[in-house]
Write a protein that holds these residues in place. Structure first.
Motif, PDB file in Angstrom:
ATOM      1  N   ILE A  23      44.857 -27.070  -2.415  1.00 22.56           N
ATOM      2  CA  ILE A  23      43.793 -26.716  -3.360  1.00 22.56           C
ATOM      3  C   ILE A  23      43.792 -27.740  -4.484  1.00 22.56           C
ATOM      4  N   LEU A  24      42.638 -28.404  -4.678  1.00 23.59           N
ATOM      5  CA  LEU A  24      42.491 -29.427  -5.706  1.00 23.59           C
ATOM      6  C   LEU A  24      41.482 -28.964  -6.739  1.00 23.59           C
ATOM      7  N   THR A  48      33.299 -30.892 -13.118  1.00 25.93           N
ATOM      8  CA  THR A  48      34.634 -30.755 -13.697  1.00 25.93           C
ATOM      9  C   THR A  48      35.065 -29.292 -13.651  1.00 25.93           C
ATOM     10  N   GLY A  49      36.260 -29.054 -13.118  1.00 23.28           N
ATOM     11  CA  GLY A  49      36.781 -27.702 -12.996  1.00 23.28           C
ATOM     12  C   GLY A  49      36.584 -27.078 -11.632  1.00 23.28           C
ATOM     13  N   ASP A  50      35.777 -27.705 -10.747  1.00 26.55           N
ATOM     14  CA  ASP A  50      35.567 -27.135  -9.413  1.00 26.55           C
ATOM     15  C   ASP A  50      36.866 -27.123  -8.615  1.00 26.55           C
ATOM     16  N   LEU A  51      37.014 -26.075  -7.796  1.00 23.37           N
ATOM     17  CA  LEU A  51      38.169 -25.948  -6.911  1.00 23.37           C
ATOM     18  C   LEU A  51      37.749 -26.320  -5.490  1.00 23.37           C
ATOM     19  N   ILE A  52      38.565 -27.150  -4.866  1.00 29.61           N
ATOM     20  CA  ILE A  52      38.305 -27.610  -3.502  1.00 29.61           C
ATOM     21  C   ILE A  52      39.543 -27.313  -2.663  1.00 29.61           C
ATOM     22  N   LYS A  53      39.322 -26.624  -1.547  1.00 28.21           N
ATOM     23  CA  LYS A  53      40.427 -26.334  -0.628  1.00 28.21           C
ATOM     24  C   LYS A  53      40.325 -27.276   0.563  1.00 28.21           C
ATOM     25  N   VAL A  54      41.208 -28.263   0.612  1.00 27.96           N
ATOM     26  CA  VAL A  54      41.206 -29.263   1.681  1.00 27.96           C
ATOM     27  C   VAL A  54      41.873 -28.649   2.910  1.00 27.96           C
ATOM     28  N   SER A 232      36.992 -39.924   1.406  1.00 28.66           N
ATOM     29  CA  SER A 232      38.018 -39.952   0.352  1.00 28.66           C
ATOM     30  C   SER A 232      37.790 -41.077  -0.646  1.00 28.66           C
ATOM     31  N   SER A 233      36.803 -41.945  -0.398  1.00 28.98           N
ATOM     32  CA  SER A 233      36.545 -43.061  -1.308  1.00 28.98           C
ATOM     33  C   SER A 233      35.701 -42.660  -2.523  1.00 28.98           C
ATOM     34  N   LEU A 234      35.334 -41.379  -2.654  1.00 27.41           N
ATOM     35  CA  LEU A 234      34.572 -40.949  -3.831  1.00 27.41           C
ATOM     36  C   LEU A 234      35.381 -41.194  -5.102  1.00 27.41           C
ATOM     37  N   GLU A 235      34.688 -41.615  -6.149  1.00 29.66           N
ATOM     38  CA  GLU A 235      35.357 -41.889  -7.429  1.00 29.66           C
ATOM     39  C   GLU A 235      35.526 -40.582  -8.193  1.00 29.66           C
ATOM     40  N   VAL A 236      36.458 -39.793  -7.689  1.00 27.86           N
ATOM     41  CA  VAL A 236      36.726 -38.476  -8.262  1.00 27.86           C
ATOM     42  C   VAL A 236      38.212 -38.392  -8.578  1.00 27.86           C
ATOM     43  N   ASP A 237      38.538 -37.897  -9.768  1.00 19.24           N
ATOM     44  CA  ASP A 237      39.928 -37.634 -10.137  1.00 19.24           C
ATOM     45  C   ASP A 237      40.231 -36.167  -9.897  1.00 19.24           C
ATOM     46  N   VAL A 238      41.356 -35.906  -9.228  1.00 19.14           N
ATOM     47  CA  VAL A 238      41.717 -34.534  -8.879  1.00 19.14           C
ATOM     48  C   VAL A 238      43.169 -34.289  -9.268  1.00 19.14           C
ATOM     49  N   VAL A 239      43.507 -33.009  -9.301  1.00 16.52           N
ATOM     50  CA  VAL A 239      44.879 -32.602  -9.562  1.00 16.52           C
ATOM     51  C   VAL A 239      45.229 -31.485  -8.586  1.00 16.52           C
ATOM     52  N   ASP A 240      46.456 -31.494  -8.118  1.00 17.14           N
ATOM     53  CA  ASP A 240      46.911 -30.501  -7.148  1.00 17.14           C
ATOM     54  C   ASP A 240      47.261 -29.201  -7.870  1.00 17.14           C
ATOM     55  N   VAL A 241      46.519 -28.093  -7.550  1.00 18.19           N
ATOM     56  CA  VAL A 241      46.754 -26.783  -8.184  1.00 18.19           C
ATOM     57  C   VAL A 241      47.026 -25.740  -7.100  1.00 18.19           C
ATOM     58  N   THR A 242      47.657 -26.164  -5.978  1.00 22.87           N
ATOM     59  CA  THR A 242      47.885 -25.235  -4.870  1.00 22.87           C
ATOM     60  C   THR A 242      48.750 -24.062  -5.294  1.00 22.87           C
ATOM     61  N   GLU A 243      49.816 -24.306  -6.034  1.00 21.78           N
ATOM     62  CA  GLU A 243      50.730 -23.241  -6.432  1.00 21.78           C
ATOM     63  C   GLU A 243      50.094 -22.295  -7.442  1.00 21.78           C
ATOM     64  N   ASP A 247      46.180 -17.139  -5.198  1.00 22.59           N
ATOM     65  CA  ASP A 247      45.453 -15.874  -5.064  1.00 22.59           C
ATOM     66  C   ASP A 247      43.945 -16.036  -5.139  1.00 22.59           C
ATOM     67  N   VAL A 248      43.456 -17.253  -5.289  1.00 23.46           N
ATOM     68  CA  VAL A 248      42.011 -17.466  -5.348  1.00 23.46           C
ATOM     69  C   VAL A 248      41.431 -17.237  -3.951  1.00 23.46           C
ATOM     70  N   ASN A 249      40.371 -16.448  -3.882  1.00 24.96           N
ATOM     71  CA  ASN A 249      39.768 -16.081  -2.600  1.00 24.96           C
ATOM     72  C   ASN A 249      38.712 -17.115  -2.219  1.00 24.96           C
ATOM     73  N   PHE A 250      39.030 -17.928  -1.229  1.00 22.05           N
ATOM     74  CA  PHE A 250      38.078 -18.874  -0.668  1.00 22.05           C
ATOM     75  C   PHE A 250      37.459 -18.252   0.588  1.00 22.05           C
ATOM     76  N   VAL A 251      36.210 -18.577   0.813  1.00 17.85           N
ATOM     77  CA  VAL A 251      35.594 -18.167   2.070  1.00 17.85           C
ATOM     78  C   VAL A 251      36.277 -18.934   3.200  1.00 17.85           C
ATOM     79  N   THR A 252      36.769 -18.213   4.195  1.00 21.21           N
ATOM     80  CA  THR A 252      37.505 -18.845   5.287  1.00 21.21           C
ATOM     81  C   THR A 252      36.607 -18.950   6.511  1.00 21.21           C
ATOM     82  N   PRO A 253      36.124 -20.140   6.835  1.00 21.45           N
ATOM     83  CA  PRO A 253      35.322 -20.285   8.060  1.00 21.45           C
ATOM     84  C   PRO A 253      36.222 -20.238   9.292  1.00 21.45           C
TER      85      PRO A 253
END
Length: 707
Positions: A23-24, A48-54, A232-243, A247-253
């Motif tokens: 989760i980034l 800014t602030g969006d959560l992405i589950k890779v 992955s070449s997008l000019e985006v800065d991310v931080v790892d917030v997996t831990e 408990d964040v509920n992502f839609v699971t395809p």
């Protein structure tokens, strides 16, 4: 926000695929002239602030950066060029440090060369400053310090060997290696990815390059249902917030195969279709168009269903295919199978011994291929398959060994002959040898008139089997199997299925073959469309029509290792006499079939010079003979070429005398002056002499044309 912010490119490049999902959280970035764009068919919006589950990453290409001018270009993974390592400019303080930083480990990267800035002495051997030393192996001895074995190239081709301890200190520099690497080798090693390279072929680019892998990232965004894919070449800065976001509920395809792996306690449940099948569907049923993106489904249960693949016979209408559940409530009656070769008889008899057939087409005896004669209506019973010797090639005394069916040919008796049947049958039965390569037509003999259910057919018979539906399944609104004169039950299969229905009619269920639909769904928290603890009585469609593509794909997956039918023996060339007779008979047939053959021309005396002229012509031969000498009555110069007169001009209203009848010499020179033309006719008639002269000219024109 926890952790250190990295660019998306750096984070994905350092990511271990086995640690997914991650989760980034987006920190900042620039997004292709705006924050909303479309990639790979998905609209992506990062703020800014969006959560992405890779959930997955896949290597796409490699970005090459020229460090001298910061220019970049991309190379595909299958690029055929190779690269060389650029030596590092900084010094190593110990030999052990230099060895540990080799890209692929010591064993696979040796040998490599280095130099020392100062003079060193090892075991009475002095190594001068700046001399290149090649490290070839490592020496490990119990109770002693590890050392590396090195070679030193001396003057005039002489070489020396020295052992240098790993703990040896100094100022060491790496020399350029001759080893080359491909793009795939570089991308598969984290150590190599951090090094600089240049093309082995310096004509492309001799300057140092830094290689960066470009991945396609598959992820789920928070509060969004669809799966997004972006490079992955997008000019985006991310931080790892997996831990922090466990408990964040992502839609699971989930794919349909992944739905099958879910625990049984989750069913029945509601689901929403996130992505519908993009490929050409293999199903052809009424409920398939309802499975579109955004449609909600009731998933009742999952499991494995016993089914039979059935097909209609080929005919005027297009062939149809069905998946029929073992729960199908209709009844069947067996239909006789048709066979177009002895090999098909062999395959059918191997599955069901004691097969009886009737011949439906006459077959003539072919002695040179060992084929017996068969007549329509003859009854055959397959006894066994064995290797036999048969005549081949039409040559006497020459035989070959081949696989053949041993059958018994017998006469069918009526009911009145029951008393004498056994005695007569012994006399009438005849053993017959049918080679497997023989082509003929048979139909199966069936005396069974019983009605069967699916489970009874499965017990008593083996597939394939030809049947006809004689009573429909009353549970179905419309039974698609009714009305076919014959259906072939091809094969039985165990198919993983999901029993589902639409919310508006939850009692009308259908079975989704999970392996054959590439849909993505997600479980929802919506309530079930019936009162609590009062599930409806489900009626399941037991027949699902499939396309011919499903049939052919199924045949590919279940392709057996059966050997193909044998080929008939090659016919040996006939003798010269037989071939000449055959050729002469063929040429006579072709000559007689020609519209301009001599028999269509007017009659002429057999002993005339014209007969001699035509005897030298071959109308059926491609190569014409040379022109014969002209008759003595003609001039030496070739006659003028006159246009051919229409054949209608040669037809007379009065019958000409039979010129082939032998006449006296006194009458042979007489012209047919006594035959008077019809004055009232529109045609002009020529005498026989004029007709013969005209035919001589035609014959000479023909000879001159083909010569």
């Amino acid at each position: 926000m926890a952790g250190t912010a990295l660019s998306l490119q750096q984070f994905i490049a350092s990511l271990d695929k086995t640690c997914l999902p991650k989760i980034l959280q987006v920190c900042s970035g620039v997004y292709f002239q705006g924050s909303i764009y479309e990639l790979s068919g998905s609209e992506v919006c990062f703020s800014t602030g969006d959560l992405i589950k890779v959930t997955d990453i896949e290597l796409l290409s490699v970005s090459c950066e020229d460090i001298s001018n910061n220019e970049t270009f991309e190379l595909p993974l299958n690029h055929t060029g190779v690269f060389k390592l650029v030596p590092e400019g900084f010094p190593y303080s110990t030999v052990e440090e230099m060895v540990s930083l080799r890209p692929l480990g010591l064993d696979s990267s040796l040998p490599f060369s280095f130099t020392s800035c100062s003079e060193m002495t090892f075991d009475n051997f002095t190594l001068g400053a700046g001399r290149a030393v090649t490290m070839v192996s490592i020496e490990q001895r119990k109770g002693e310090e590890d050392r590396v074995r090195c070679h030193l190239q001396g003057q005039q081709g002489a070489s020396a060997e020295v052992l240098i301890p790993l703990s040896c200190q100094g100022e060491f520099y790496e020399c350029e290696s001759k080893e080359c690497f491909t793009l795939k080798e570089i991308m598969s090693s984290p150590c190599l990815c951090s090094r600089r390279f240049h093309f082995n072929n310096t004509t492309m680019c001799g300057r140092p390059l830094v290689l960066h892998p470009i991945y396609q990232v598959q992820a789920i965004m928070h509060l969004r249902k669809n799966v997004v894919k972006f490079p992955s070449s997008l000019e985006v800065d991310v931080v790892d917030v997996t831990e922090q976001c466990k408990d964040v509920n992502f839609v699971t395809p989930l794919t349909l195969i992944e739905v099958l792996s879910q625990p049984d306690e989750l069913f029945p449940t509601m689901a929403e279709i996130l992505e519908e099948s993009e490929t050409r569907p293999v199903l052809h049923c009424s409920w398939l168009p309802e499975l579109s993106k955004g449609q909600h489904l009731v998933l009742h249960k999952k499991g494995t269903s016993a089914m039979v693949l059935a097909s209609s016979l080929k005919g005027r209408k297009a062939q149809q295919f069905f998946l029929v559940s073992q729960q199908y409530g209709g009844r069947f009656r067996r239909r006789p199978r048709e066979f177009s070769s002895v090999y098909e008889l062999y395959v059918a008899s191997a599955r069901a011994p004691g097969l009886r057939v009737s011949v439906t087409r006459n077959s003539e005896e072919v002695e040179e291929e060992g084929l017996p004669a068969l007549s329509v209506g003859e009854q055959l019973e397959v006894v066994r398959c064995e290797r036999v010797e048969l005549a081949c090639g039409g040559s006497k005394g020459q035989r070959q060994t081949t696989e053949a069916l041993v059958c018994q040919r017998f006469q069918e008796f009526s009911e009145d002959d029951d008393d004498n049947e056994e005695e007569v049958e012994e006399e009438e039965r005849e053993e017959l040898i049918l080679p497997l390569y023989m082509q003929s037509h048979f139909v199966e003999k069936i005396t069974d008139n019983k009605k069967y259910r699916f489970k009874d057919l499965d017990k008593d018979f083996t597939l394939p089997l030809d049947v006809k539906v004689v009573s429909r399944d009353t549970e179905l609104e419309t039974d698609p199997l009714v009305g076919f004169p014959s259906l072939r039950l091809e094969a039985a299969l165990l198919e993983p299925t999901i029993q589902a229905s639409l919310p508006r009619s939850p009692e009308h269920c259908f079975q989704i073959p999970a392996r054959w639909l590439s849909m993505t769904v997600s479980f929802t928290q919506d309530p079930l469309p019936w009162p609590k603890d009062q599930p409806p009585k489900c009626h399941v469609d037991t027949v699902t029509e499939v396309t011919d593509r499903f049939y052919y794909e199924f045949c590919k997956q279940t392709d057996s290792d059966e050997t193909p039918p044998p080929r008939p023996p090659k016919r040996k060339p006939l003798s010269s006499k037989a071939s000449s007779k055959k050729a002469s008979s063929k040429s006579s047939k072709r000559t007689s079939s020609k519209p301009d053959s001599p028999k269509d021309l007017p009659a002429r005396p057999p002993n005339s010079s014209l007969t001699k002229e035509f005897s030298n012509l071959t109308f059926t031969s491609k190569k014409r003979p040379p022109a014969p000498p002209p008759p003595t009555t003609l001039h030496d110069s070739p006659p003028p070429i006159n246009p051919r007169k229409p054949t209608a001009g040669l037809i007379s209203g009065k019958a000409l005398p039979n010129t082939y009848v032998k006449v006296e010499d006194s009458k042979r020179n007489a012209t047919v002056c006594d035959v008077h033309a019809d004055v009232d006719s529109d045609h002009d008639y020529e005498s026989v002499d004029e007709t013969l002269a005209e035919m001589v000219k035609r014959a000479q024109e023909t000879v001159l044309f083909y010569s």
